[in-house]
Write an enzyme that holds these catalytic residues in place. Structure first.
Site, PDB file in Angstrom:
ATOM      1  N   ASP A  21       0.844  -1.193   0.000  1.00  0.00           N
ATOM      2  CA  ASP A  21       0.000   0.000   0.000  1.00  0.00           C
ATOM      3  C   ASP A  21       0.883   1.248   0.000  1.00  0.00           C
ATOM      4  O   ASP A  21       1.640   1.473   0.943  1.00  0.00           O
ATOM      5  CB  ASP A  21      -0.899  -0.031   1.252  1.00  0.00           C
ATOM      6  CG  ASP A  21      -1.760   1.225   1.358  1.00  0.00           C
ATOM      7  OD1 ASP A  21      -1.917   1.932   0.338  1.00  0.00           O
ATOM      8  OD2 ASP A  21      -2.279   1.482   2.467  1.00  0.00           O
ATOM      9  N   ASN A  23      -0.406   4.514  -0.513  1.00  0.00           N
ATOM     10  CA  ASN A  23      -1.068   5.773  -0.158  1.00  0.00           C
ATOM     11  C   ASN A  23      -1.865   5.687   1.140  1.00  0.00           C
ATOM     12  O   ASN A  23      -2.725   6.526   1.409  1.00  0.00           O
ATOM     13  CB  ASN A  23      -1.941   6.287  -1.321  1.00  0.00           C
ATOM     14  CG  ASN A  23      -3.111   5.352  -1.601  1.00  0.00           C
ATOM     15  OD1 ASN A  23      -3.218   4.302  -0.966  1.00  0.00           O
ATOM     16  ND2 ASN A  23      -3.975   5.737  -2.519  1.00  0.00           N
ATOM     17  N   ASP A  25      -4.237   3.699   2.524  1.00  0.00           N
ATOM     18  CA  ASP A  25      -5.669   3.416   2.740  1.00  0.00           C
ATOM     19  C   ASP A  25      -5.915   1.941   3.062  1.00  0.00           C
ATOM     20  O   ASP A  25      -7.060   1.492   3.086  1.00  0.00           O
ATOM     21  CB  ASP A  25      -6.502   3.842   1.519  1.00  0.00           C
ATOM     22  CG  ASP A  25      -6.144   3.057   0.270  1.00  0.00           C
ATOM     23  OD1 ASP A  25      -5.205   2.231   0.327  1.00  0.00           O
ATOM     24  OD2 ASP A  25      -6.790   3.279  -0.778  1.00  0.00           O
ATOM     25  N   ASP A  29      -1.476  -1.049  -3.960  1.00  0.00           N
ATOM     26  CA  ASP A  29      -1.692  -0.213  -5.141  1.00  0.00           C
ATOM     27  C   ASP A  29      -0.410  -0.089  -5.951  1.00  0.00           C
ATOM     28  O   ASP A  29       0.644  -0.605  -5.567  1.00  0.00           O
ATOM     29  CB  ASP A  29      -2.213   1.168  -4.715  1.00  0.00           C
ATOM     30  CG  ASP A  29      -1.339   1.802  -3.649  1.00  0.00           C
ATOM     31  OD1 ASP A  29      -0.100   1.745  -3.790  1.00  0.00           O
ATOM     32  OD2 ASP A  29      -1.885   2.335  -2.652  1.00  0.00           O
ATOM     33  N   ASP A  98      -2.928  -9.309 -17.008  1.00  0.00           N
ATOM     34  CA  ASP A  98      -3.887 -10.397 -16.955  1.00  0.00           C
ATOM     35  C   ASP A  98      -5.017 -10.037 -17.912  1.00  0.00           C
ATOM     36  O   ASP A  98      -5.552  -8.928 -17.856  1.00  0.00           O
ATOM     37  CB  ASP A  98      -4.440 -10.513 -15.525  1.00  0.00           C
ATOM     38  CG  ASP A  98      -4.728 -11.946 -15.147  1.00  0.00           C
ATOM     39  OD1 ASP A  98      -5.436 -12.624 -15.906  1.00  0.00           O
ATOM     40  OD2 ASP A  98      -4.248 -12.374 -14.081  1.00  0.00           O
ATOM     41  N   ASP A 199      -6.563 -15.520 -18.780  1.00  0.00           N
ATOM     42  CA  ASP A 199      -7.355 -16.236 -17.786  1.00  0.00           C
ATOM     43  C   ASP A 199      -8.267 -17.283 -18.441  1.00  0.00           C
ATOM     44  O   ASP A 199      -8.955 -16.978 -19.426  1.00  0.00           O
ATOM     45  CB  ASP A 199      -8.227 -15.203 -17.060  1.00  0.00           C
ATOM     46  CG  ASP A 199      -8.880 -15.752 -15.811  1.00  0.00           C
ATOM     47  OD1 ASP A 199      -8.154 -16.119 -14.874  1.00  0.00           O
ATOM     48  OD2 ASP A 199     -10.127 -15.812 -15.774  1.00  0.00           O
ATOM     49  N   HIS A 322      -2.273 -16.799  -6.868  1.00  0.00           N
ATOM     50  CA  HIS A 322      -3.333 -16.235  -6.035  1.00  0.00           C
ATOM     51  C   HIS A 322      -4.504 -17.201  -5.844  1.00  0.00           C
ATOM     52  O   HIS A 322      -5.445 -16.868  -5.129  1.00  0.00           O
ATOM     53  CB  HIS A 322      -3.824 -14.942  -6.687  1.00  0.00           C
ATOM     54  CG  HIS A 322      -4.461 -15.202  -8.023  1.00  0.00           C
ATOM     55  ND1 HIS A 322      -3.735 -15.670  -9.093  1.00  0.00           N
ATOM     56  CD2 HIS A 322      -5.742 -15.115  -8.439  1.00  0.00           C
ATOM     57  CE1 HIS A 322      -4.555 -15.857 -10.125  1.00  0.00           C
ATOM     58  NE2 HIS A 322      -5.782 -15.517  -9.754  1.00  0.00           N
ATOM     59  N   ASP A 323      -4.494 -18.351  -6.514  1.00  0.00           N
ATOM     60  CA  ASP A 323      -5.599 -19.312  -6.405  1.00  0.00           C
ATOM     61  C   ASP A 323      -5.275 -20.498  -5.512  1.00  0.00           C
ATOM     62  O   ASP A 323      -6.127 -21.377  -5.333  1.00  0.00           O
ATOM     63  CB  ASP A 323      -5.955 -19.878  -7.794  1.00  0.00           C
ATOM     64  CG  ASP A 323      -6.645 -18.861  -8.685  1.00  0.00           C
ATOM     65  OD1 ASP A 323      -7.257 -17.922  -8.157  1.00  0.00           O
ATOM     66  OD2 ASP A 323      -6.563 -19.033  -9.917  1.00  0.00           O
TER      67      ASP A 323
HETATM   68  O1  TEU Z   1      -8.813 -19.367 -12.378  1.00  0.00           O
HETATM   69  C1  TEU Z   1      -9.314 -20.445 -13.101  1.00  0.00           C
HETATM   70  C2  TEU Z   1      -9.645 -21.608 -12.293  1.00  0.00           C
HETATM   71  O2  TEU Z   1      -9.485 -22.736 -12.701  1.00  0.00           O
HETATM   72  C3  TEU Z   1     -10.311 -21.316 -11.018  1.00  0.00           C
HETATM   73  O3  TEU Z   1     -11.641 -21.272 -11.258  1.00  0.00           O
HETATM   74  C4  TEU Z   1     -10.053 -22.332 -10.024  1.00  0.00           C
HETATM   75  O4  TEU Z   1     -11.071 -23.283 -10.095  1.00  0.00           O
HETATM   76  C5  TEU Z   1     -10.083 -21.695  -8.671  1.00  0.00           C
HETATM   77  O5  TEU Z   1      -9.416 -20.483  -8.719  1.00  0.00           O
HETATM   78  C6  TEU Z   1      -9.446 -22.573  -7.630  1.00  0.00           C
HETATM   79  O6  TEU Z   1      -8.082 -22.632  -7.699  1.00  0.00           O
HETATM   80  C7  TEU Z   1      -8.827 -18.109 -12.965  1.00  0.00           C
HETATM   81  C8  TEU Z   1      -8.239 -17.089 -12.013  1.00  0.00           C
HETATM   82  O7  TEU Z   1      -6.896 -17.390 -11.763  1.00  0.00           O
HETATM   83  C9  TEU Z   1      -9.067 -17.047 -10.770  1.00  0.00           C
HETATM   84  O8  TEU Z   1      -8.524 -16.176  -9.802  1.00  0.00           O
HETATM   85  C10 TEU Z   1     -10.439 -16.589 -11.167  1.00  0.00           C
HETATM   86  O9  TEU Z   1     -11.268 -16.653 -10.036  1.00  0.00           O
HETATM   87  C11 TEU Z   1     -11.026 -17.451 -12.275  1.00  0.00           C
HETATM   88  O10 TEU Z   1     -10.121 -17.703 -13.329  1.00  0.00           O
HETATM   89  C12 TEU Z   1     -12.200 -16.749 -12.884  1.00  0.00           C
HETATM   90  O11 TEU Z   1     -11.759 -15.615 -13.567  1.00  0.00           O
HETATM   91 CA    CA Z   2      -3.598   2.078  -1.300  1.00  0.00          CA
END
Ligand code: TEU
Ligand code: CA
Length: 562
Positions: A21, A23, A25, A29, A98, A199, A322-323
């Site tokens: 972050d 700024n 909040d 960012d 992305d 994606d 991130h998943d």
């Molecule tokens: O993820 C695709 C995907 O296969 C996800 O639906 C997966 O089932 C879930 O994230 C569990 O790991 C992409 C992106 O990386 C994810 O962040 C998004 O939520 C998703 O597409 C929909 O855009």
């Molecule tokens: Ca911020």
């Protein structure tokens, strides 16, 4: 004009909301990113992939886009974005955006307008009547809800959404939609970006007539829209009409992909995609497929690694994004956090391909366990929770969510032992992992044994080494239950990579050719070529040991000349 620079670089993924972050909040960012570019350079990375930075109602934190050609006000604006790109380029860091074109937000103006049956936007999406009143047009499941269709009162019809009801699937068969995609690609390429991570790109071509899935196991429908009928055609069109005219690369995210299915995407002189993110190696604890964490299985992991090393020319390498929950908490051990963190880094960073490191992975961030379901924000976790509590007591369901939720990867990056882990001067938008006093970047900065410095050394080695980037790959222990051992070789130079995926002691004996070289060298016999050496290790060790017992999550990397 295109070239292969993406093969020579290690990329770093930023999930902007939780990176830094700038700024005050409480939300990460681009100002924060700008400040941390030197840190990223010090890690040795050559590119950044930004998870979505676009305006979004955040039903799925940016993966539900309401405007493709702008920056979310939480993250800044196009001016700061341009500054980040310019400074990154000065540092020789490429920028990857992305691209989420399987679906838009339901708040995107295209969708808002498409509610009107006479609007030209109607065909941008899949609007359909139910099979009969109250019954969806087909039986497909959604990843984030129970059904892939929602009924819209205003329209009197259903719309398709493979993800949440706020992520509406675009109709890629409509040429106007493909033109919109090309406009978006050009907009960001003209802004100077160097590539796209696309994606769920393998889902964008839906089967004609959207039939029922009659065999459906798992997510019903997926077998029909995964690598759908026109997928190669559409990807070729994007490439020919836009991407070929820029020095850029495309990386497709491809759930359910196998090397065999991947080959048509990657082969030839004009491939659909340069790289793919596959998911097979992320299934070694079944967490992803079943949402039930089972014990980790090295044989499953190794099978996936081996196949993608051998059966495709080039692949994207990663252990976190991130998943997925944090890898130390899944395939390693929180008890042996640093040791297993180093072993995991070695296990994939010395493979052939283009590696990605996810924010916080390089400092060994781990999962978080929050006390109540109300503390979580991941729509996928919430779906599983509310389905499961219908059948089981909540105390049984919560622990599973704590292990499996994507929120584990989305806690603020732990920069220091200061308040809020140095992420923000304000209360962060999502809780900081309480282990930040122990696990943070500042405390690792000058410690030669830290995980951070281990990553730096590995990345630096990899970037200098032709062997790592292009050498052959061979699995030396294809049946071992706990040790993953592979050899890389190129022009007479060899690496042996040993990774123990257990805290249990395992017996290991070096291969004869390496032992013989070591023996020769100890007698002063190595002439010409280099003396065999151990270049990475996570415990003190001795090159003279021909056989030994591994310590918890031990790793060693030997290097020698044939
Ligand atoms: O993820 C695709 C995907 O296969 C996800 O639906 C997966 O089932 C879930 O994230 C569990 O790991 C992409 C992106 O990386 C994810 O962040 C998004 O939520 C998703 O597409 C929909 O855009
Ligand atoms: Ca911020």
């Amino acid at each position: 004009m295109r070239n292969d620079w993406y093969k020579d670089r290690v990329f770093y993924q930023i999930w902007p909301r939780s990176f830094m972050d700038g700024n005050g909040d409480g939300i990460g960012d681009l100002y924060g990113v700008y400040d941390r570019l030197d840190y990223l350079k010090s890690l040795g990375i050559g590119g950044i992939w930004f998870s979505p930075l676009y305006p979004s109602p955040n039903a799925d934190f940016g993966y539900d886009i309401s405007d493709y050609c702008a920056i979310h006000p939480d993250y800044g604006d196009l001016d700061i974005f341009k500054k980040v790109v310019a400074r990154a380029h000065e540092l020789d860091i490429k920028i990857v955006m992305d691209l989420v074109i399987n679906h838009t937000s339901d708040e995107h103006e295209w969708f808002v307008k498409s509610r009107d049956k006479s609007s030209p936007y109607r065909d941008y999406y899949f609007w359909k009547k139910g099979k009969k009143p109250g019954k969806a047009p087909n039986n497909w499941d959604s990843f984030f809800e129970n059904e892939a269709w929602s009924y819209d009162l205003e329209s009197g019809e259903y719309y398709l959404h493979l993800f949440s009801r706020k992520q509406v699937d675009l109709n890629m068969d409509n040429p106007a939609v493909r033109e919109e995609v090309k406009k978006i690609l050009r907009f960001w390429l003209e802004m100077g970006v160097d590539g796209f991570r696309e994606d769920v790109i393998t889902f964008i071509s839906k089967p004609e007539g959207l039939p029922d899935d009659r065999f459906g196991v798992g997510v019903r429908g997926m077998r029909l829209f995964e690598s759908g009928p026109h997928i190669h055609e559409y990807l070729q069109e994007f490439r020919t009409d836009v991407l070929d005219h820029y020095d850029c690369f495309v990386l497709g995210e491809a759930p359910m992909m196998t090397p065999k299915k991947a080959r048509p995407y990657l082969a030839g002189s004009h491939p659909d995609l340069d790289l793919m993110f596959n998911f097979q190696h992320m299934e070694a604890d079944c967490l992803f497929t079943e949402y039930i964490p089972l014990p980790f299985s090295l044989p499953k992991l190794r099978r996936a690694f081996d196949r993608w090393q051998k059966d495709v020319p080039w692949t994207a390498l990663y252990l976190e994004n991130h998943d997925h929950p944090r890898i130390i908490s899944r395939y390693g051990s929180e008890k042996y956090r640093v040791e297993s963190g180093k072993m995991l880094a070695v296990s994939y960073l010395l493979q052939k391909g283009t590696p990605f490191v996810y924010q916080g992975q390089e400092i060994g961030m781990t999962n978080i366990a929050l006390p109540s379901i109300d503390d979580y924000v991941d729509c996928m976790a919430l779906k599983h929770y509310y389905n499961d509590v219908k059948k089981k007591p909540a105390e049984k369901v919560l622990p599973k969510i704590q292990k499996a939720t994507r929120d584990n990867a989305r806690t603020p990056v732990q920069w220091s032992a200061d308040k809020n882990a140095g992420f923000s001067t304000a209360d962060p938008w999502f809780p900081v992992n309480p282990n930040y006093r122990e696990v943070n970047a500042a405390s690792q900065e000058n410690d030669p044994d830290s995980l951070l410095n281990f990553y730096r050394a590995l990345i630096a080695f990899r970037s200098r080494s032709e062997l790592v980037r292009f050498g052959d790959y061979e699995d030396l222990a294809p049946a071992h239950p706990h040790l993953y051992v592979y050899k890389r070789s190129c022009k007479g130079e060899n690496l042996l990579v040993l990774c123990s995926f257990t805290e249990k002691p395992c017996h290991f004996r070096l291969p004869e050719d390496l032992s013989a070289k070591i023996a020769d060298a100890s007698l002063g016999g190595a002439t010409g070529g280099m003396v065999p050496e151990i270049i990475f290790n996570n415990y003190p060790c001795d090159i003279a040991e021909k056989e030994f017992t591994t310590r918890p999550y031990e790793t060693r990397v030997y290097r020698w000349n044939a």
